[in-house]
Design a protein around this motif. Structure first.
Motif, PDB file in Angstrom:
ATOM      1  N   VAL A   1      40.844  42.969 120.330  1.00  0.00           N
ATOM      2  CA  VAL A   1      41.257  41.649 119.866  1.00  0.00           C
ATOM      3  C   VAL A   1      42.642  41.741 119.235  1.00  0.00           C
ATOM      4  O   VAL A   1      42.864  42.566 118.342  1.00  0.00           O
ATOM      5  CB  VAL A   1      40.255  41.087 118.833  1.00  0.00           C
ATOM      6  CG1 VAL A   1      40.729  39.747 118.298  1.00  0.00           C
ATOM      7  CG2 VAL A   1      38.866  40.968 119.443  1.00  0.00           C
ATOM      8  N   VAL A   2      43.551  40.895 119.702  1.00  0.00           N
ATOM      9  CA  VAL A   2      44.893  40.814 119.126  1.00  0.00           C
ATOM     10  C   VAL A   2      45.159  39.362 118.769  1.00  0.00           C
ATOM     11  O   VAL A   2      45.113  38.492 119.632  1.00  0.00           O
ATOM     12  CB  VAL A   2      45.979  41.320 120.104  1.00  0.00           C
ATOM     13  CG1 VAL A   2      47.371  41.085 119.522  1.00  0.00           C
ATOM     14  CG2 VAL A   2      45.770  42.783 120.428  1.00  0.00           C
ATOM     15  N   TYR A   3      45.423  39.141 117.475  1.00  0.00           N
ATOM     16  CA  TYR A   3      45.819  37.824 117.001  1.00  0.00           C
ATOM     17  C   TYR A   3      47.287  37.944 116.631  1.00  0.00           C
ATOM     18  O   TYR A   3      47.635  38.316 115.513  1.00  0.00           O
ATOM     19  CB  TYR A   3      44.962  37.412 115.797  1.00  0.00           C
ATOM     20  CG  TYR A   3      45.254  36.017 115.290  1.00  0.00           C
ATOM     21  CD1 TYR A   3      44.786  34.906 115.974  1.00  0.00           C
ATOM     22  CD2 TYR A   3      45.986  35.819 114.128  1.00  0.00           C
ATOM     23  CE1 TYR A   3      45.057  33.629 115.507  1.00  0.00           C
ATOM     24  CE2 TYR A   3      46.262  34.549 113.660  1.00  0.00           C
ATOM     25  CZ  TYR A   3      45.793  33.453 114.355  1.00  0.00           C
ATOM     26  OH  TYR A   3      46.063  32.190 113.901  1.00  0.00           O
TER      27      TYR A   3
ATOM     28  N   ARG B   1      46.366  45.125 110.128  1.00  0.00           N
ATOM     29  CA  ARG B   1      46.975  43.858 109.707  1.00  0.00           C
ATOM     30  C   ARG B   1      48.446  44.172 109.527  1.00  0.00           C
ATOM     31  O   ARG B   1      48.848  44.703 108.488  1.00  0.00           O
ATOM     32  CB  ARG B   1      46.364  43.353 108.413  1.00  0.00           C
ATOM     33  CG  ARG B   1      44.932  42.897 108.560  1.00  0.00           C
ATOM     34  CD  ARG B   1      44.383  42.399 107.232  1.00  0.00           C
ATOM     35  NE  ARG B   1      44.930  41.107 106.865  1.00  0.00           N
ATOM     36  CZ  ARG B   1      44.398  39.932 107.218  1.00  0.00           C
ATOM     37  NH1 ARG B   1      43.323  39.914 107.970  1.00  0.00           N
ATOM     38  NH2 ARG B   1      44.948  38.810 106.824  1.00  0.00           N
ATOM     39  N   GLY B   2      49.221  43.897 110.549  1.00  0.00           N
ATOM     40  CA  GLY B   2      50.644  44.195 110.527  1.00  0.00           C
ATOM     41  C   GLY B   2      51.149  44.348 111.948  1.00  0.00           C
ATOM     42  O   GLY B   2      50.376  44.318 112.902  1.00  0.00           O
TER      43      GLY B   2
ATOM     44  N   GLY C   1      48.600  40.828 114.054  1.00  0.00           N
ATOM     45  CA  GLY C   1      50.014  41.160 113.977  1.00  0.00           C
ATOM     46  C   GLY C   1      50.609  41.188 115.367  1.00  0.00           C
ATOM     47  O   GLY C   1      49.893  41.070 116.367  1.00  0.00           O
ATOM     48  N   ASN C   2      51.898  41.349 115.433  1.00  0.00           N
ATOM     49  CA  ASN C   2      52.613  41.347 116.708  1.00  0.00           C
ATOM     50  C   ASN C   2      52.741  42.760 117.259  1.00  0.00           C
ATOM     51  O   ASN C   2      52.775  43.725 116.496  1.00  0.00           O
ATOM     52  CB  ASN C   2      53.998  40.732 116.520  1.00  0.00           C
ATOM     53  CG  ASN C   2      53.909  39.317 115.983  1.00  0.00           C
ATOM     54  OD1 ASN C   2      53.135  38.503 116.466  1.00  0.00           O
ATOM     55  ND2 ASN C   2      54.690  39.015 114.959  1.00  0.00           N
TER      56      ASN C   2
END
Length: 142
Positions: free
Chosen positions: A68-70, A37-38, A56-57
């Protein structure tokens, strides 16, 4: 355009069954097989493994996503989205390869020349700045 970073020595690893909260900034190859988370900012290659989960970016030279990338992804070189990947966010890259079966929900911008690359990054950063200021504005004036 950023140089091709052919050094495959891994500088940073977030292993399986590992959770991390916070931003990571590295000077080389970064591999994520756990949960983050970051943001991840790397001056080299970034690999998000098939079982990885990230909110995170990501920014890096060459980025491969299998998990999975949010968040948004900026790849100065190329981006590979594997068939097992789910990306929910905007993508800015110079080259892209998306395997059959992957899922992407967001805006994708592929910039082939340096002028368009610079302009797109500038517009993206401006939009992020405006979005991050909105809650403060609404709290005081809304």
């Amino acid at each position: 355009m950023a140089q091709d970073n052919s050094d495959f020595s891994i500088n940073t690893i977030i292993g399986p069954n590992t959770s991390f909260t916070g931003d990571i900034e590295t000077g080389g190859f970064t591999r994520v097989d756990g949960s983050i988370r970051g943001d991840v900012r790397a001056k080299g290659r970034v690999v998000i493994g098939e079982r990885a989960r990230m909110k995170g970016n990501i920014s890096g030279t060459n980025v491969t996503v299998g998990g999975v990338v949010y968040g948004n992804i900026i790849a100065d070189g190329h981006l590979i989205i594997l068939s097992t990947a789910i990306v929910i966010g905007d993508i800015i890259t110079r080259r892209i390869q998306a395997d059959d079966g992957c899922f992407v929900n967001g805006k994708i911008v592929v910039c082939s020349n340096d002028e368009r690359w610079s302009k797109t990054l500038s517009e993206h950063r401006d939009a992020l700045g405006i979005r991050s200021a909105l809650p403060v504005f609404q709290k005081h004036y809304g």
